[in-house]
Design a protein around this motif. Structure first.
Motif, PDB file in Angstrom:
ATOM      1  N   ARG A  69     -48.282 -44.379  22.396  1.00 19.18           N
ATOM      2  CA  ARG A  69     -47.070 -44.731  21.650  1.00 19.18           C
ATOM      3  C   ARG A  69     -47.384 -45.668  20.492  1.00 19.18           C
ATOM      4  NH1 ARG A  69     -42.976 -47.025  25.769  1.00 19.18           N
ATOM      5  NH2 ARG A  69     -44.897 -47.670  26.780  1.00 19.18           N
ATOM      6  N   ALA A  70     -48.377 -46.548  20.677  1.00 22.52           N
ATOM      7  CA  ALA A  70     -48.795 -47.417  19.570  1.00 22.52           C
ATOM      8  C   ALA A  70     -49.369 -46.581  18.433  1.00 22.52           C
ATOM      9  CB  ALA A  70     -49.824 -48.429  20.056  1.00 22.52           C
ATOM     10  N   ALA A  71     -50.129 -45.538  18.775  1.00 26.01           N
ATOM     11  CA  ALA A  71     -50.683 -44.652  17.741  1.00 26.01           C
ATOM     12  C   ALA A  71     -49.573 -43.922  16.999  1.00 26.01           C
ATOM     13  CB  ALA A  71     -51.653 -43.658  18.375  1.00 26.01           C
ATOM     14  N   ILE A  72     -48.555 -43.468  17.736  1.00 22.58           N
ATOM     15  CA  ILE A  72     -47.422 -42.796  17.095  1.00 22.58           C
ATOM     16  C   ILE A  72     -46.738 -43.749  16.119  1.00 22.58           C
ATOM     17  CG2 ILE A  72     -45.184 -41.681  17.442  1.00 22.58           C
ATOM     18  CD1 ILE A  72     -47.459 -40.026  18.508  1.00 22.58           C
ATOM     19  N   ALA A  73     -46.500 -44.990  16.561  1.00 21.82           N
ATOM     20  CA  ALA A  73     -45.841 -45.966  15.695  1.00 21.82           C
ATOM     21  C   ALA A  73     -46.703 -46.282  14.477  1.00 21.82           C
ATOM     22  CB  ALA A  73     -45.548 -47.244  16.483  1.00 21.82           C
ATOM     23  N   PHE A  74     -48.012 -46.401  14.701  1.00 24.20           N
ATOM     24  CA  PHE A  74     -48.919 -46.758  13.606  1.00 24.20           C
ATOM     25  C   PHE A  74     -48.938 -45.661  12.533  1.00 24.20           C
ATOM     26  CE2 PHE A  74     -53.206 -47.433  11.753  1.00 24.20           C
ATOM     27  CZ  PHE A  74     -53.078 -48.780  11.421  1.00 24.20           C
ATOM     28  N   PHE A  75     -48.976 -44.414  12.968  1.00 18.23           N
ATOM     29  CA  PHE A  75     -49.001 -43.298  12.026  1.00 18.23           C
ATOM     30  C   PHE A  75     -47.610 -42.702  11.822  1.00 18.23           C
ATOM     31  CE2 PHE A  75     -53.368 -43.457  13.649  1.00 18.23           C
ATOM     32  CZ  PHE A  75     -54.098 -43.362  12.471  1.00 18.23           C
ATOM     33  N   GLY A  76     -46.594 -43.416  12.280  1.00 12.12           N
ATOM     34  CA  GLY A  76     -45.228 -42.918  12.240  1.00 12.12           C
ATOM     35  C   GLY A  76     -44.762 -42.351  10.916  1.00 12.12           C
ATOM     36  N   PRO A  77     -45.060 -43.013   9.786  1.00 11.31           N
ATOM     37  CA  PRO A  77     -44.577 -42.485   8.509  1.00 11.31           C
ATOM     38  C   PRO A  77     -44.988 -41.058   8.222  1.00 11.31           C
ATOM     39  CG  PRO A  77     -45.353 -44.734   8.228  1.00 11.31           C
ATOM     40  CD  PRO A  77     -45.721 -44.319   9.629  1.00 11.31           C
ATOM     41  N   MET A  78     -46.040 -40.568   8.863  1.00 10.62           N
ATOM     42  CA  MET A  78     -46.490 -39.208   8.567  1.00 10.62           C
ATOM     43  C   MET A  78     -46.408 -38.253   9.754  1.00 10.62           C
ATOM     44  SD  MET A  78     -50.618 -39.902   8.294  1.00 10.62           S
ATOM     45  CE  MET A  78     -50.384 -41.549   7.631  1.00 10.62           C
ATOM     46  N   TRP A  84     -41.294 -34.541  18.017  1.00 10.82           N
ATOM     47  CA  TRP A  84     -41.647 -35.805  18.659  1.00 10.82           C
ATOM     48  C   TRP A  84     -40.423 -36.440  19.305  1.00 10.82           C
ATOM     49  CZ3 TRP A  84     -44.261 -38.768  21.417  1.00 10.82           C
ATOM     50  CH2 TRP A  84     -44.024 -40.138  21.485  1.00 10.82           C
ATOM     51  N   THR A  85     -39.258 -36.286  18.693  1.00 14.20           N
ATOM     52  CA  THR A  85     -38.026 -36.831  19.282  1.00 14.20           C
ATOM     53  C   THR A  85     -37.797 -36.254  20.669  1.00 14.20           C
ATOM     54  OG1 THR A  85     -37.053 -37.096  17.081  1.00 14.20           O
ATOM     55  CG2 THR A  85     -35.540 -37.112  18.964  1.00 14.20           C
ATOM     56  N   ARG A  86     -38.015 -34.958  20.808  1.00 12.24           N
ATOM     57  CA  ARG A  86     -37.857 -34.315  22.124  1.00 12.24           C
ATOM     58  C   ARG A  86     -38.926 -34.778  23.098  1.00 12.24           C
ATOM     59  NH1 ARG A  86     -39.910 -30.228  25.126  1.00 12.24           N
ATOM     60  NH2 ARG A  86     -41.484 -29.659  23.569  1.00 12.24           N
ATOM     61  N   LEU A  91     -41.223 -38.384  27.582  1.00 12.22           N
ATOM     62  CA  LEU A  91     -42.131 -39.492  27.882  1.00 12.22           C
ATOM     63  C   LEU A  91     -41.372 -40.655  28.517  1.00 12.22           C
ATOM     64  CD1 LEU A  91     -44.832 -40.953  27.782  1.00 12.22           C
ATOM     65  CD2 LEU A  91     -44.434 -41.424  25.361  1.00 12.22           C
ATOM     66  N   LYS A  92     -40.170 -40.902  28.035  1.00 13.16           N
ATOM     67  CA  LYS A  92     -39.331 -41.957  28.622  1.00 13.16           C
ATOM     68  C   LYS A  92     -39.019 -41.641  30.077  1.00 13.16           C
ATOM     69  CE  LYS A  92     -35.061 -44.535  27.765  1.00 13.16           C
ATOM     70  NZ  LYS A  92     -33.859 -44.657  26.892  1.00 13.16           N
ATOM     71  N   TRP A  93     -38.752 -40.381  30.373  1.00 13.11           N
ATOM     72  CA  TRP A  93     -38.507 -39.952  31.757  1.00 13.11           C
ATOM     73  C   TRP A  93     -39.715 -40.256  32.630  1.00 13.11           C
ATOM     74  CZ3 TRP A  93     -41.557 -35.794  33.646  1.00 13.11           C
ATOM     75  CH2 TRP A  93     -41.269 -35.401  34.960  1.00 13.11           C
ATOM     76  N   LEU A  94     -40.904 -39.895  32.165  1.00 12.81           N
ATOM     77  CA  LEU A  94     -42.128 -40.129  32.937  1.00 12.81           C
ATOM     78  C   LEU A  94     -42.410 -41.625  33.101  1.00 12.81           C
ATOM     79  CD1 LEU A  94     -44.740 -39.146  34.273  1.00 12.81           C
ATOM     80  CD2 LEU A  94     -45.755 -39.017  31.982  1.00 12.81           C
ATOM     81  N   LYS A 142     -48.657 -30.218  28.282  1.00 11.01           N
ATOM     82  CA  LYS A 142     -49.162 -29.143  27.420  1.00 11.01           C
ATOM     83  C   LYS A 142     -48.545 -29.233  26.037  1.00 11.01           C
ATOM     84  CE  LYS A 142     -49.396 -24.108  26.959  1.00 11.01           C
ATOM     85  NZ  LYS A 142     -48.811 -24.142  25.583  1.00 11.01           N
ATOM     86  N   ASP A 143     -47.236 -29.457  25.991  1.00  9.62           N
ATOM     87  CA  ASP A 143     -46.535 -29.502  24.704  1.00  9.62           C
ATOM     88  C   ASP A 143     -46.997 -30.677  23.850  1.00  9.62           C
ATOM     89  OD1 ASP A 143     -45.143 -27.273  25.431  1.00  9.62           O
ATOM     90  OD2 ASP A 143     -43.252 -28.310  25.853  1.00  9.62           O
ATOM     91  N   ILE A 144     -47.248 -31.822  24.481  1.00  8.17           N
ATOM     92  CA  ILE A 144     -47.607 -32.989  23.678  1.00  8.17           C
ATOM     93  C   ILE A 144     -49.045 -32.885  23.168  1.00  8.17           C
ATOM     94  CG2 ILE A 144     -48.491 -34.632  25.422  1.00  8.17           C
ATOM     95  CD1 ILE A 144     -46.413 -36.628  24.034  1.00  8.17           C
ATOM     96  N   VAL A 145     -49.923 -32.248  23.940  1.00  8.66           N
ATOM     97  CA  VAL A 145     -51.281 -31.993  23.443  1.00  8.66           C
ATOM     98  C   VAL A 145     -51.218 -31.050  22.245  1.00  8.66           C
ATOM     99  CG1 VAL A 145     -53.488 -30.901  23.992  1.00  8.66           C
ATOM    100  CG2 VAL A 145     -52.431 -32.470  25.633  1.00  8.66           C
TER     101      VAL A 145
END
Length: 298
Positions: A69-78, A84-86, A91-94, A142-145
């Protein structure tokens, strides 16, 4: 008064993760794919242990997902896109299952004689196991990979996004780290007068900056990274101290919640609230954390 301590294994043992081969000349999109994939490899590596109730595996799975999640936030602008919203919702569920089990592991480490915690942990682990062996989890993983490697973010045609994805990672990392550092310095001011929730948010921001710096080790020039290495050292100290405060409060609240459940289901004797840190210990920890944040700001 017994001082709150995090589990020795959780505090000392760090995940053994595959080191992504990064360089500052790589495009940002390539660096994101390598960093994100390495985090997900860690999740996969600890899946069996977490499923079977191993406390360290549960902890390291959470660490890997927090780094992700830190990586997502760091590269968030792109990289943030509708897909990712889905995936973030899943991820929140897990994380709800992982977090509940991990919180109980920390509480047991702090108060091993609390039978309430051990009973609740067994039930929490059963729920976590069901989640980790479910079709829902398998589809999500699978989907997130697939999303990291080939998601819509990677071919969005907006000119600004195209430039960002193709820009050298060293330039982006230097700019992004400086911005995150500045925000944390501002957020951590007045730490000793903050309430528990604000302190916890400072801790989360500290963790996020620390992981972002670690992602940048092979991306930034060595001379430039030396400063960030010193900051990471202070971030670890501050994060550990605020973690003790948070864990003590979380254990107190958890014990009160579990006791209330017993009282509502059947007559139970009233118990004294669980307190792991007294006022003086909290003040002393906050003083130490404030010193660490002053050094981070220097």
């Amino acid at each position: 008064m017994k001082r709150s301590k995090r589990s020795a294994k959780a505090r000392i043992s760090r995940p053994k993760r595959a080191r992504a081969q990064l360089s500052g000349e790589m495009p940002c999109a390539t660096v994101f794919r390598l960093v994100g994939s390495a985090c997900l490899q860690d999740v996969k590596a600890h899946h069996r242990g977490a499923r079977n109730g191993d406390t360290v595996a549960v902890h390291q799975t959470r660490v890997a997902l927090t780094r992700f999640r830190a990586a997502i936030a760091f590269f968030g602008p792109m990289v943030e896109d509708p897909e990712w919203t889905r995936l973030k919702s899943e991820l929140k569920w897990l994380n709800a299952y992982l977090g509940a089990t991990r919180d109980l592991d920390v509480a047991i480490g702090n108060a091993p004689r609390e039978r309430l915690f051990r009973t609740a942990r067994a039930e929490s682990q059963r729920q976590l196991r069901r989640a980790l062996t479910s079709d829902r989890y398998r589809r999500w993983f699978k989907d997130i990979v697939d999303w990291v490697n080939h998601g819509p973010w990677s071919h969005m045609s907006d000119h600004r996004l195209v430039r960002l994805r193709a820009s050298p990672a060293c330039e982006y990392h230097a700019r992004r780290l400086a911005g995150w550092h500045e925000k944390l310095v501002k957020r951590s001011r007045g730490l000793q007068g903050m309430g528990g929730r604000k302190q916890h948010r400072v801790r989360l921001a500290s963790k996020r900056l620390r992981y972002a710096i670690e992602f940048s080790e092979d991306v930034l020039p060595k001379d430039d990274f030396a400063r960030w290495r010193a900051i990471v050292k202070q971030l670890r100290k501050a994060q550990q101290i605020l973690g003790e405060l948070h864990d003590a409060e979380a254990a107190r609240a958890l014990a009160a919640e579990l006791q209330q459940r017993i009282k509502t289901s059947r007559a139970g004797r009233q118990r004294k609230p669980l307190e792991l840190l007294d006022k003086k210990e909290k003040e002393r920890l906050l003083q130490r954390a404030a010193v660490a944040y002053r050094r981070i700001a220097a």
